[in-house]
Design an enzyme around this catalytic site. Structure first.
Site, PDB file in Angstrom:
ATOM      1  CG  HIS A  51      -0.275  -0.204   2.299  1.00 18.67           C
ATOM      2  ND1 HIS A  51      -0.101  -1.959   3.368  1.00 18.67           N
ATOM      3  CD2 HIS A  51       0.417   0.866   3.485  1.00 18.67           C
ATOM      4  CE1 HIS A  51       1.215  -1.544   4.317  1.00 18.67           C
ATOM      5  NE2 HIS A  51       0.422  -0.180   4.312  1.00 18.67           N
ATOM      6  CG  HIS A 108       1.760   5.174   4.568  1.00 14.39           C
ATOM      7  ND1 HIS A 108       0.501   4.841   5.543  1.00 14.39           N
ATOM      8  CD2 HIS A 108       1.457   4.033   4.480  1.00 14.39           C
ATOM      9  CE1 HIS A 108       0.353   3.775   6.481  1.00 14.39           C
ATOM     10  NE2 HIS A 108       1.429   3.164   5.914  1.00 14.39           N
TER      11      HIS A 108
HETATM   12  P1  AMP Z   1       2.495  -0.192   6.803  1.00 11.38           P
HETATM   13  O1  AMP Z   1       2.710   0.535   9.130  1.00 11.38           O
HETATM   14  O2  AMP Z   1       2.720   1.070   5.872  1.00 11.38           O
HETATM   15  O3  AMP Z   1       1.639  -1.337   7.424  1.00 11.38           O
HETATM   16  O4  AMP Z   1       0.564   0.895   7.469  1.00 11.38           O
HETATM   17  C1  AMP Z   1      -0.906  -0.060   8.131  1.00 11.38           C
HETATM   18  C2  AMP Z   1      -1.748   1.592   8.054  1.00 11.38           C
HETATM   19  O5  AMP Z   1      -3.027   1.044   8.351  1.00 11.38           O
HETATM   20  C3  AMP Z   1      -1.198   1.877   9.718  1.00 11.38           C
HETATM   21  O6  AMP Z   1      -0.996   3.308   9.536  1.00 11.38           O
HETATM   22  C4  AMP Z   1      -3.000   1.948  10.325  1.00 11.38           C
HETATM   23  O7  AMP Z   1      -3.238   2.940  10.659  1.00 11.38           O
HETATM   24  C5  AMP Z   1      -3.695   1.537   9.234  1.00 11.38           C
HETATM   25  N1  AMP Z   1      -4.856   0.426   8.955  1.00 11.38           N
HETATM   26  C6  AMP Z   1      -4.947  -0.468   9.647  1.00 11.38           C
HETATM   27  N2  AMP Z   1      -5.797  -0.858  10.180  1.00 11.38           N
HETATM   28  C7  AMP Z   1      -7.218   0.148   9.249  1.00 11.38           C
HETATM   29  C8  AMP Z   1      -7.941   0.121   9.593  1.00 11.38           C
HETATM   30  N3  AMP Z   1      -9.343  -0.580   9.888  1.00 11.38           N
HETATM   31  N4  AMP Z   1      -8.415   0.896   8.835  1.00 11.38           N
HETATM   32  C9  AMP Z   1      -7.895   2.299   8.602  1.00 11.38           C
HETATM   33  N5  AMP Z   1      -6.864   1.412   8.348  1.00 11.38           N
HETATM   34  C10 AMP Z   1      -6.292   1.249   8.725  1.00 11.38           C
END
Ligand code: AMP
Ligand code: ZN
Length: 150
Positions: free
Chosen positions: A105, A107
């Site tokens: 993903h 951000h």
């Molecule tokens: P990463 O550390 O790059 O894997 O980021 C994962 C992101 O997913 C984090 O910023 C979390 O806040 C976000 N996240 C996890 N669960 C959810 C959810 N159910 N809805 C929206 N964002 C989420």
């Protein structure tokens, strides 16, 4: 079209398939985007391929164009809506880099003047020779055919 990889234990696969709710801001045949539940700044969004590919290195080349196009569209929409002057696109890959959800993903983090979100520290190579040697080693190991010297 062949079916995409899916991981029933993956939270983003559950979001993309609608099993758990999300604040969706964009979707098309290949990509889904939604607001991060723990935003770094207002409007912080996540842009994900519909298929379960753990990291950038697993993403098929054919998925890149749709993802980049969606990234641009969502970033433009955030610029318009959130009153931000710019944004950061960040992708964490593998745990050591901070990846928590192993479904690739991007951000998109909206930025405004004086938001206090600190920039990464800039380091230094000891000298140009060391920097050049590292570049040479990287491209030789990967058999990349490119020029440029320092
Ligand atoms: P990463 O550390 O790059 O894997 O980021 C994962 C992101 O997913 C984090 O910023 C979390 O806040 C976000 N996240 C996890 N669960 C959810 C959810 N159910 N809805 C929206 N964002 C989420
Ligand atoms: Zn997944």
């Amino acid at each position: 079209m062949p079916s995409r990889p899916f991981d029933a234990d993956c939270i983003f696969c559950k979001i993309v398939s609608g099993t758990i709710p999300s604040a969706c801001v964009y979707e098309d045949a290949d990509v889904y985007a939604f607001l991060d539940i723990n935003p770094i700044s207002r409007g912080h969004a996540l842009v994900v391929p519909r298929g379960h590919y753990p990291t950038l290195l697993d993403l098929p080349a054919g998925e890149g164009e749709a993802l980049l196009s969606a990234l641009r569209r969502v970033a433009g929409a955030l610029m318009a809506e959130c009153g931000c002057g710019g944004f950061n696109c960040i992708s964490n890959n593998f745990g050591v880099a901070g990846q928590v959800v192993p479904h690739f993903h991007w951000h998109i983090v909206p930025r405004v003047d004086g938001d206090g979100l600190s920039a990464w520290p800039g380091g230094k190579y000891k000298d140009n020779a060391g920097m050049g040697q590292l570049a040479k080693s990287i491209k030789e190991r990967a058999a990349f055919d490119c020029g440029g010297s320092i």
